[in-house]
Design a protein around this motif. Structure first.
Motif, PDB file in Angstrom:
ATOM      1  N   ALA A   1      43.479  29.280   8.888  1.00  0.00           N
ATOM      2  CA  ALA A   1      43.253  28.733  10.233  1.00  0.00           C
ATOM      3  C   ALA A   1      43.242  27.209  10.273  1.00  0.00           C
ATOM      4  CB  ALA A   1      41.947  29.271  10.800  1.00  0.00           C
ATOM      5  N   SER A   2      42.760  26.578   9.215  1.00  0.00           N
ATOM      6  CA  SER A   2      42.699  25.117   9.146  1.00  0.00           C
ATOM      7  C   SER A   2      43.280  24.653   7.816  1.00  0.00           C
ATOM      8  CB  SER A   2      41.256  24.630   9.276  1.00  0.00           C
ATOM      9  OG  SER A   2      40.707  25.004  10.529  1.00  0.00           O
ATOM     10  N   PRO A   3      43.865  23.445   7.757  1.00  0.00           N
ATOM     11  CA  PRO A   3      44.512  22.982   6.524  1.00  0.00           C
ATOM     12  C   PRO A   3      43.608  23.087   5.300  1.00  0.00           C
ATOM     13  CG  PRO A   3      44.993  21.486   8.327  1.00  0.00           C
ATOM     14  CD  PRO A   3      43.967  22.459   8.849  1.00  0.00           C
ATOM     15  N   SER A   4      44.144  23.671   4.228  1.00  0.00           N
ATOM     16  CA  SER A   4      43.404  23.781   2.971  1.00  0.00           C
ATOM     17  C   SER A   4      44.405  23.894   1.834  1.00  0.00           C
ATOM     18  CB  SER A   4      42.474  24.997   2.988  1.00  0.00           C
ATOM     19  OG  SER A   4      43.214  26.192   3.109  1.00  0.00           O
ATOM     20  N   PRO A   5      43.998  23.586   0.586  1.00  0.00           N
ATOM     21  CA  PRO A   5      44.927  23.616  -0.544  1.00  0.00           C
ATOM     22  C   PRO A   5      45.412  25.029  -0.861  1.00  0.00           C
ATOM     23  CG  PRO A   5      42.987  22.302  -1.045  1.00  0.00           C
ATOM     24  CD  PRO A   5      42.686  23.047   0.211  1.00  0.00           C
ATOM     25  N   ASP A   6      46.698  25.129  -1.216  1.00  0.00           N
ATOM     26  CA  ASP A   6      47.241  26.407  -1.665  1.00  0.00           C
ATOM     27  C   ASP A   6      46.940  26.567  -3.162  1.00  0.00           C
ATOM     28  OD1 ASP A   6      49.056  24.860  -3.083  1.00  0.00           O
ATOM     29  OD2 ASP A   6      50.816  25.542  -1.995  1.00  0.00           O
ATOM     30  N   PRO A   7      47.450  27.628  -3.833  1.00  0.00           N
ATOM     31  CA  PRO A   7      47.106  27.852  -5.246  1.00  0.00           C
ATOM     32  C   PRO A   7      47.442  26.709  -6.192  1.00  0.00           C
ATOM     33  CG  PRO A   7      47.937  29.875  -4.306  1.00  0.00           C
ATOM     34  CD  PRO A   7      48.133  28.806  -3.261  1.00  0.00           C
ATOM     35  N   ILE A   8      48.394  25.823  -5.805  1.00  0.00           N
ATOM     36  CA  ILE A   8      48.692  24.693  -6.689  1.00  0.00           C
ATOM     37  C   ILE A   8      48.243  23.373  -6.070  1.00  0.00           C
ATOM     38  CG2 ILE A   8      50.567  25.842  -7.909  1.00  0.00           C
ATOM     39  CD1 ILE A   8      52.547  24.277  -6.176  1.00  0.00           C
ATOM     40  N   GLY A   9      47.396  23.451  -5.054  1.00  0.00           N
ATOM     41  CA  GLY A   9      46.748  22.262  -4.533  1.00  0.00           C
ATOM     42  C   GLY A   9      47.411  21.563  -3.371  1.00  0.00           C
TER      43      GLY A   9
ATOM     44  N   VAL B   1      54.922  36.834  -8.887  1.00  0.00           N
ATOM     45  CA  VAL B   1      55.511  38.034  -9.491  1.00  0.00           C
ATOM     46  C   VAL B   1      55.534  39.154  -8.452  1.00  0.00           C
ATOM     47  CG1 VAL B   1      55.220  39.822 -11.247  1.00  0.00           C
ATOM     48  CG2 VAL B   1      54.791  37.422 -11.832  1.00  0.00           C
ATOM     49  N   ASN B   2      54.423  39.328  -7.755  1.00  0.00           N
ATOM     50  CA  ASN B   2      54.328  40.387  -6.746  1.00  0.00           C
ATOM     51  C   ASN B   2      55.248  40.113  -5.562  1.00  0.00           C
ATOM     52  OD1 ASN B   2      52.344  41.503  -8.369  1.00  0.00           O
ATOM     53  ND2 ASN B   2      50.649  40.709  -7.155  1.00  0.00           N
ATOM     54  N   ARG B   3      55.329  38.856  -5.164  1.00  0.00           N
ATOM     55  CA  ARG B   3      56.182  38.513  -4.021  1.00  0.00           C
ATOM     56  C   ARG B   3      57.649  38.758  -4.344  1.00  0.00           C
ATOM     57  NH1 ARG B   3      55.585  33.479   0.083  1.00  0.00           N
ATOM     58  NH2 ARG B   3      57.534  33.740   1.235  1.00  0.00           N
ATOM     59  N   ARG B   4      58.085  38.331  -5.523  1.00  0.00           N
ATOM     60  CA  ARG B   4      59.485  38.542  -5.890  1.00  0.00           C
ATOM     61  C   ARG B   4      59.814  40.036  -5.945  1.00  0.00           C
ATOM     62  NH1 ARG B   4      59.227  33.298  -5.712  1.00  0.00           N
ATOM     63  NH2 ARG B   4      59.340  33.976  -3.547  1.00  0.00           N
ATOM     64  N   LYS B   5      58.877  40.846  -6.431  1.00  0.00           N
ATOM     65  CA  LYS B   5      59.084  42.288  -6.483  1.00  0.00           C
ATOM     66  C   LYS B   5      59.257  42.843  -5.070  1.00  0.00           C
ATOM     67  CE  LYS B   5      57.018  46.625  -8.113  1.00  0.00           C
ATOM     68  NZ  LYS B   5      55.850  47.229  -8.832  1.00  0.00           N
ATOM     69  N   ALA B   6      58.430  42.373  -4.140  1.00  0.00           N
ATOM     70  CA  ALA B   6      58.517  42.835  -2.755  1.00  0.00           C
ATOM     71  C   ALA B   6      59.820  42.377  -2.109  1.00  0.00           C
ATOM     72  CB  ALA B   6      57.321  42.325  -1.964  1.00  0.00           C
ATOM     73  N   GLU B   7      60.270  41.169  -2.443  1.00  0.00           N
ATOM     74  CA  GLU B   7      61.534  40.671  -1.892  1.00  0.00           C
ATOM     75  C   GLU B   7      62.720  41.467  -2.415  1.00  0.00           C
ATOM     76  OE1 GLU B   7      60.031  36.063  -1.162  1.00  0.00           O
ATOM     77  OE2 GLU B   7      61.125  36.583  -2.996  1.00  0.00           O
TER      78      GLU B   7
ATOM     79  N   ILE C   1      56.411  37.948   4.608  1.00  0.00           N
ATOM     80  CA  ILE C   1      55.979  36.559   4.466  1.00  0.00           C
ATOM     81  C   ILE C   1      54.503  36.410   4.806  1.00  0.00           C
ATOM     82  CG2 ILE C   1      56.243  34.226   5.407  1.00  0.00           C
ATOM     83  CD1 ILE C   1      59.244  34.845   5.727  1.00  0.00           C
ATOM     84  N   LYS C   2      54.088  37.035   5.891  1.00  0.00           N
ATOM     85  CA  LYS C   2      52.681  36.943   6.289  1.00  0.00           C
ATOM     86  C   LYS C   2      51.765  37.560   5.230  1.00  0.00           C
ATOM     87  CE  LYS C   2      53.069  36.739  11.332  1.00  0.00           C
ATOM     88  NZ  LYS C   2      52.724  37.400  12.616  1.00  0.00           N
ATOM     89  N   GLN C   3      52.209  38.663   4.649  1.00  0.00           N
ATOM     90  CA  GLN C   3      51.402  39.331   3.624  1.00  0.00           C
ATOM     91  C   GLN C   3      51.127  38.403   2.450  1.00  0.00           C
ATOM     92  OE1 GLN C   3      53.250  42.834   1.958  1.00  0.00           O
ATOM     93  NE2 GLN C   3      51.848  42.868   0.211  1.00  0.00           N
ATOM     94  N   PHE C   4      52.159  37.695   2.001  1.00  0.00           N
ATOM     95  CA  PHE C   4      51.999  36.890   0.791  1.00  0.00           C
ATOM     96  C   PHE C   4      51.509  35.472   1.059  1.00  0.00           C
ATOM     97  CE2 PHE C   4      54.600  40.346  -0.824  1.00  0.00           C
ATOM     98  CZ  PHE C   4      53.960  40.608  -2.029  1.00  0.00           C
ATOM     99  N   GLU C   5      51.794  34.932   2.237  1.00  0.00           N
ATOM    100  CA  GLU C   5      51.288  33.594   2.551  1.00  0.00           C
ATOM    101  C   GLU C   5      49.814  33.663   2.947  1.00  0.00           C
ATOM    102  OE1 GLU C   5      52.700  30.876   1.969  1.00  0.00           O
ATOM    103  OE2 GLU C   5      54.822  31.409   1.747  1.00  0.00           O
ATOM    104  N   GLY C   6      49.436  34.722   3.661  1.00  0.00           N
ATOM    105  CA  GLY C   6      48.066  34.814   4.156  1.00  0.00           C
ATOM    106  C   GLY C   6      47.830  33.875   5.323  1.00  0.00           C
ATOM    107  N   PHE C   7      46.844  34.177   6.134  1.00  0.00           N
ATOM    108  CA  PHE C   7      46.537  33.363   7.306  1.00  0.00           C
ATOM    109  C   PHE C   7      45.465  32.336   6.965  1.00  0.00           C
ATOM    110  CE2 PHE C   7      43.696  32.924  11.112  1.00  0.00           C
ATOM    111  CZ  PHE C   7      44.533  32.069  11.823  1.00  0.00           C
TER     112      PHE C   7
END
Length: 268
Positions: free
Chosen positions: A125-133, A245-251, A117-123
């Motif tokens: 530090a402060s609130p910011s938009p994810d890939p879909i905003g 796609v990469n996350r589902r493969k890892a799961e 989870i940490k690998q794919f979510e990334g760290f």
């Protein structure tokens, strides 16, 4: 000001809308559309933007209950183990507990799951938009209030604080996966963890109504089901994202990694 429901529609993010006293899903958690006063008096939390027209005093009400349970409509509680009197709203909106009877809660995921989870979510530090905003912070925590004020730490977060927040966030998804899967289905800690990672990413509502869960509960081979169903969940904002796609493969890889540790049904 644009409502959260309208924003989700524009972004192509699935949301479940319901009428008053009907089902809804807020940030992946099942709930019921109630007046904010009824929700509050019943110990629930109101979420704006997930009920029709988003009227000010009718919002999606969610609540955790019992020992690792989640308030949901009895028709969606696959364990059949419900407790009345713990949830606000209509009589068929009850506390859904693990099949064990609630004497033990949903197990925490293993270290391999946390690492994935940490690998794919990334760290962040402060609130910011994810890939879909959508505004997120830490390791994939979706902000529920302006400025992520519900987070019990000041920004910027340390990685240790983000890890603590992730552990807290995962309890909801550990609970819904435990509740959604029939007690007759045995899953090791890697299989269980892969499903919790998926639910954390896609939401409890989407996971609970999925073909993947239905096939598992139908008794099909878990490794086959995971390999065929998880890769289908690669779309966000209306388009295929390589990160998903990469996350589902890892799961899938985690799911198919052998382990002698049984996580479901929960050991007591």
């Amino acid at each position: 000001m644009i409502s959260l429901a309208s924003l989700l529609l524009i972004l192509g993010v699935p949301s479940v809308l319901g009428a008053v006293n009907g089902p809804c899903t807020a940030n992946g958690v099942p709930g019921v559309c109630l007046s904010t006063s009824s929700c509050s008096s019943g110990g629930g939390t109101s979420h704006a933007g997930f009920c029709p027209s988003d009227p000010t005093d009718v919002q999606c009400c969610t609540k955790t209950c019992g020992s690792g349970g989640t308030c949901r409509f009895t028709s969606s509680c696959t364990t059949g183990n419900t407790a009345s009197g713990l949830c606000p709203g209509p009589t068929d909106f009850e506390c859904c507990l693990a099949a064990s009877g609630g004497s033990c809660g949903a197990p925490a995921v293993n270290a391999a799951t946390i690492s994935l989870i940490k690998q794919f979510e990334g760290f962040v530090a402060s609130p910011s938009p994810d890939p879909i905003g959508l505004p997120t912070v830490g390791y994939g925590h979706l902000c529920q209030t302006s400025g992520c004020s519900e987070v019990p730490f000041s920004f910027p977060l340390t990685e240790a604080e983000a890890s603590t927040l992730l552990t807290s966030d995962l309890r909801t998804y550990e609970s819904c996966i435990t509740s959604d899967i029939n007690s007759s289905i045995r899953l090791n800690d890697n299989q269980y963890g892969a499903l919790v990672s998926w639910a954390f990413n896609e939401g409890c509502g989407a996971a609970g109504s999925s073909t993947l869960i239905a096939r598992l509960n139908n008794g099909e081979d878990p490794d086959t089901v995971a390999a065929q169903e998880l890769p289908k969940w690669d779309i966000a904002g209306g388009q295929v994202l390589q990160g998903l796609v990469n996350r589902r493969k890892a799961e899938v890889q985690l799911f198919q990694t052998p382990s002698s540790v049984i996580a479901h049904p929960p050991p007591c």
